[in-house]
Design a protein around this motif. Structure first.
Motif, PDB file in Angstrom:
ATOM      1  N   ASP A  44       0.911  -1.099   0.096  1.00 17.43           N
ATOM      2  CA  ASP A  44      -0.019  -0.063  -0.030  1.00 17.43           C
ATOM      3  C   ASP A  44       1.061   1.047   0.055  1.00 17.43           C
ATOM      4  OD1 ASP A  44      -1.717   2.304   0.680  1.00 17.43           O
ATOM      5  OD2 ASP A  44      -2.808   1.000   2.095  1.00 17.43           O
ATOM      6  N   ASP A  45       0.768   1.786  -0.944  1.00 17.80           N
ATOM      7  CA  ASP A  45       1.549   3.208  -1.191  1.00 17.80           C
ATOM      8  C   ASP A  45       1.389   4.260  -0.336  1.00 17.80           C
ATOM      9  OD1 ASP A  45       3.777   4.547  -2.881  1.00 17.80           O
ATOM     10  OD2 ASP A  45       2.180   5.819  -3.384  1.00 17.80           O
ATOM     11  N   HIS A  46       0.366   4.473   0.229  1.00 12.62           N
ATOM     12  CA  HIS A  46      -0.032   5.749   0.958  1.00 12.62           C
ATOM     13  C   HIS A  46      -1.158   5.268   2.088  1.00 12.62           C
ATOM     14  CE1 HIS A  46      -0.722   9.717   2.079  1.00 12.62           C
ATOM     15  NE2 HIS A  46      -2.107   9.655   1.572  1.00 12.62           N
ATOM     16  N   ALA A  47      -0.926   5.512   3.155  1.00 16.10           N
ATOM     17  CA  ALA A  47      -2.081   5.545   4.285  1.00 16.10           C
ATOM     18  C   ALA A  47      -1.708   6.208   5.367  1.00 16.10           C
ATOM     19  CB  ALA A  47      -2.301   3.889   4.332  1.00 16.10           C
ATOM     20  N   HIS A  48      -2.873   6.189   6.389  1.00 15.56           N
ATOM     21  CA  HIS A  48      -2.653   6.925   7.676  1.00 15.56           C
ATOM     22  C   HIS A  48      -3.297   6.037   8.723  1.00 15.56           C
ATOM     23  CE1 HIS A  48      -2.063  10.472   5.067  1.00 15.56           C
ATOM     24  NE2 HIS A  48      -3.172  10.245   4.385  1.00 15.56           N
ATOM     25  N   ASP A 330      -0.225   6.722  -7.708  1.00 15.76           N
ATOM     26  CA  ASP A 330      -0.802   5.901  -7.035  1.00 15.76           C
ATOM     27  C   ASP A 330      -2.326   6.142  -7.142  1.00 15.76           C
ATOM     28  OD1 ASP A 330      -1.759   7.281  -4.720  1.00 15.76           O
ATOM     29  OD2 ASP A 330      -0.203   6.695  -3.378  1.00 15.76           O
ATOM     30  N   PHE A 331      -3.174   5.222  -6.870  1.00 16.08           N
ATOM     31  CA  PHE A 331      -4.673   5.515  -6.989  1.00 16.08           C
ATOM     32  C   PHE A 331      -5.486   5.560  -5.583  1.00 16.08           C
ATOM     33  CE2 PHE A 331      -6.107   1.063  -7.060  1.00 16.08           C
ATOM     34  CZ  PHE A 331      -4.848   0.340  -7.829  1.00 16.08           C
ATOM     35  N   SER A 332      -4.572   5.956  -4.555  1.00 17.15           N
ATOM     36  CA  SER A 332      -5.217   6.141  -3.291  1.00 17.15           C
ATOM     37  C   SER A 332      -6.267   7.078  -3.127  1.00 17.15           C
ATOM     38  CB  SER A 332      -4.100   6.256  -2.157  1.00 17.15           C
ATOM     39  OG  SER A 332      -3.644   7.631  -2.721  1.00 17.15           O
ATOM     40  N   ALA A 333      -7.085   7.048  -2.380  1.00 14.95           N
ATOM     41  CA  ALA A 333      -8.356   7.856  -2.406  1.00 14.95           C
ATOM     42  C   ALA A 333      -9.676   7.543  -3.344  1.00 14.95           C
ATOM     43  CB  ALA A 333      -8.204   9.283  -2.026  1.00 14.95           C
ATOM     44  N   SER A 362      -4.096   2.911  -0.563  1.00 12.12           N
ATOM     45  CA  SER A 362      -5.700   3.065  -0.130  1.00 12.12           C
ATOM     46  C   SER A 362      -6.022   4.427   0.306  1.00 12.12           C
ATOM     47  CB  SER A 362      -5.771   2.021   0.935  1.00 12.12           C
ATOM     48  OG  SER A 362      -4.749   2.595   2.136  1.00 12.12           O
ATOM     49  N   ASP A 363      -5.070   5.181   1.053  1.00 15.37           N
ATOM     50  CA  ASP A 363      -5.299   6.204   1.894  1.00 15.37           C
ATOM     51  C   ASP A 363      -6.107   5.996   3.021  1.00 15.37           C
ATOM     52  OD1 ASP A 363      -5.001   9.004   2.327  1.00 15.37           O
ATOM     53  OD2 ASP A 363      -6.435   9.843   1.142  1.00 15.37           O
ATOM     54  N   ALA A 364      -6.383   4.728   3.554  1.00 15.49           N
ATOM     55  CA  ALA A 364      -7.047   4.470   4.642  1.00 15.49           C
ATOM     56  C   ALA A 364      -6.720   5.724   5.807  1.00 15.49           C
ATOM     57  CB  ALA A 364      -6.676   3.077   5.064  1.00 15.49           C
ATOM     58  N   TYR A 365      -7.738   6.101   6.450  1.00 11.02           N
ATOM     59  CA  TYR A 365      -7.250   7.189   7.690  1.00 11.02           C
ATOM     60  C   TYR A 365      -8.410   6.938   8.556  1.00 11.02           C
ATOM     61  CZ  TYR A 365     -11.108   9.724   5.374  1.00 11.02           C
ATOM     62  OH  TYR A 365     -12.210  10.062   5.066  1.00 11.02           O
ATOM     63  N   GLU A 376     -11.640  -0.646   8.102  1.00 12.76           N
ATOM     64  CA  GLU A 376     -12.664  -0.926   7.178  1.00 12.76           C
ATOM     65  C   GLU A 376     -12.267  -0.349   5.871  1.00 12.76           C
ATOM     66  OE1 GLU A 376     -13.014   0.446  10.302  1.00 12.76           O
ATOM     67  OE2 GLU A 376     -14.127  -1.002  11.533  1.00 12.76           O
ATOM     68  N   LYS A 377     -11.694   0.992   5.922  1.00 10.94           N
ATOM     69  CA  LYS A 377     -11.406   1.545   4.953  1.00 10.94           C
ATOM     70  C   LYS A 377     -10.130   0.803   4.161  1.00 10.94           C
ATOM     71  CE  LYS A 377     -12.386   6.389   6.169  1.00 10.94           C
ATOM     72  NZ  LYS A 377     -12.174   6.876   7.632  1.00 10.94           N
ATOM     73  N   LEU A 378      -9.557   0.346   4.782  1.00  9.56           N
ATOM     74  CA  LEU A 378      -8.181  -0.367   4.250  1.00  9.56           C
ATOM     75  C   LEU A 378      -8.523  -1.901   3.340  1.00  9.56           C
ATOM     76  CD1 LEU A 378      -5.080  -0.234   3.992  1.00  9.56           C
ATOM     77  CD2 LEU A 378      -4.963  -1.987   6.130  1.00  9.56           C
TER      78      LEU A 378
END
Ligand SMILES: [Zn+2]
Length: 428
Positions: A44-48, A330-333, A362-365, A376-378
């Motif tokens: 996952d390239d980008h998450a919080h 990346d296609f996060s968000a 994902s940009d899961a935050y 859940e977002k992830l």
């Protein structure tokens, strides 16, 4: 990534939990291809995502188990999105098929029990359920349960574009985040501070730095001569006010400096592009086309740039930028802002252009939405991404553009291999 003992532990539940039923209406997905894609361990390239914590079970008694979002979110992010029920089934063994408060509270209590039971294993356990092997975490710090080789820290570097205290709260907050609390005595001293911080981050195992600067100003960074930056620096040092124009010029210079020095150290530069997480965010100022001067700069060819969120709604423009050898997206968000089908159309256009430059994210935050939180977002981001990829690749297979083995290879590249190569992570 090296395949450690966790591989065998998480692979099976990941396959089982990414069920086929929700895509049954999308008859154009090749089932065999989707099955192959569900087995791929992703980066996952980008998450919080958050570290482990030891919650009190009484948190599960809250009258509003779904919680509240900070503003009226777009449809898929709203707490009443029925897709979240699928995440509760997969993660918490939820047995109901609705979101009634009494039922949802059962999911929340099951989640809290898992957090308590798994302790520092909890963050990795969530990754396992989502089929994610490693994740780049953009937070102020990593915490308990967030360690290499599964969790990599991506610090935010925006504060360094502002050497002087400001009247704007957000800028002072950015400065504080990178430890700036005094005025520098000279430009030379300030640039040394920046070099030292990049060295510290590199030595701490970070693989990239991030700029969220589109929340403050447009992405049109100009090339600024050293003399001009020095002049502005001295002007402020003599207690003269920094004009808006000079402030931008100084930011442009420091962004270029940071990007160049990061590249020299093998640190990628991630930049927020496209829509922001606020209703009055300046969307036009986040168009990745504004970065073209930076991407074309001959002094920055050693630096690898990653357009976070793939610029959406400027995904076509972001795609065009992939022709630059050192630029990735990346296609996060997008995975939770858009539908699976809409995302698949963007992925297909990018896959037909530069598939080596596309990264899953994902940009899961976290939010005050206990059952639509980072976990859940992830999970949902992983499922949406695999379905959208499968749809795009199925269409390309049927159009005779690619073979089945190539389709699987492309999925592997997008979900794992491109990121492993870009950040120099050991691959399994
Ligand atoms: Zn983000």
């Amino acid at each position: 990534m090296k395949c450690h003992t966790f591989c065998s532990v998480w692979l099976l539940p990941a396959i089982l939990s990414l069920s086929l039923h929700s895509v049954s209406s999308q008859i154009s997905i090749d089932r065999q291809l989707l099955f192959e894609i569900q087995k791929i361990k992703a980066i996952d390239d980008h998450a919080h995502v958050l570290p482990a914590r030891n919650p009190d079970l009484s948190e599960g008694e809250r009258p509003d188990p779904l919680g509240k979002t900070p503003f009226e979110y777009p449809v898929r992010l709203r707490v009443n999105n029925p897709e979240y029920v699928d995440t509760w089934h997969a993660l918490y063994g939820y047995t109901h098929h609705d979101m009634a408060a009494d039922h949802a509270r059962e999911a929340l209590k099951a989640k809290l029990r898992l957090m308590i039971e798994k302790r520092t294993e909890y963050p990795s356990w969530v990754l396992d359920q989502a089929g994610i092997e490693a994740i780049l975490v953009n937070m102020p710090l990593l915490g308990p349960g967030q360690n290499a080789p599964r969790f990599f820290w991506v610090p935010r570097a925006d504060g360094f574009l502002f050497p002087f205290a400001s009247e704007e709260e957000r800028i002072n907050w950015f400065r504080k985040e990178v430890g700036l609390d005094t005025q520098p005595s000279s430009m030379g001293e300030y640039l040394d501070t920046l070099r030292r911080q990049l060295d510290r981050w590199k030595n701490a195992g970070t693989v990239a730095i991030k700029f969220a600067i589109a929340y403050v100003r447009p992405l049109d960074f100009a090339r600024v001569p050293d003399d001009e930056a020095n002049r502005i620096f001295e002007h402020v040092r003599q207690d003269k006010k920094l004009s808006t124009h000079d402030s931008k010029t100084l930011q442009d210079f420091l962004f270029h400096f940071m990007a160049r020095e990061a590249g020299r150290r093998g640190l990628a530069v991630q930049i927020h592009t496209g829509i922001g997480a606020q209703p009055y965010f300046d969307i036009a100022g986040s168009n990745p086309m504004l970065l073209e001067t930076t991407f074309n700069d001959t002094a920055l060819r050693q630096t690898k740039f990653v357009m976070l969120h793939g610029g959406w709604p400027f995904d076509r423009e972001a795609g065009a930028m992939l022709i630059k050898p050192n630029v990735y997206a990346d296609f996060s968000a997008q995975v939770f802002l858009r539908s699976t089908e809409a995302l698949s159309q963007t992925l297909r256009a990018w896959l037909e252009w530069y598939p080596e430059k596309i990264l899953f994210g994902s940009d899961a935050y976290p939010d005050d939405t206990p059952l639509a939180n980072w976990e859940e977002k992830l999970w949902l981001a992983s499922r949406t991404s695999r379905q959208a990829l499968a749809l795009a690749l199925s269409q390309m297979m049927r159009a005779g553009q690619i073979t089945r083995p190539r389709a699987v290879e492309l999925a592997r590249m997008v979900l794992h291999d491109n990121a492993a190569k870009l950040y120099g992570l050991e691959t399994h």
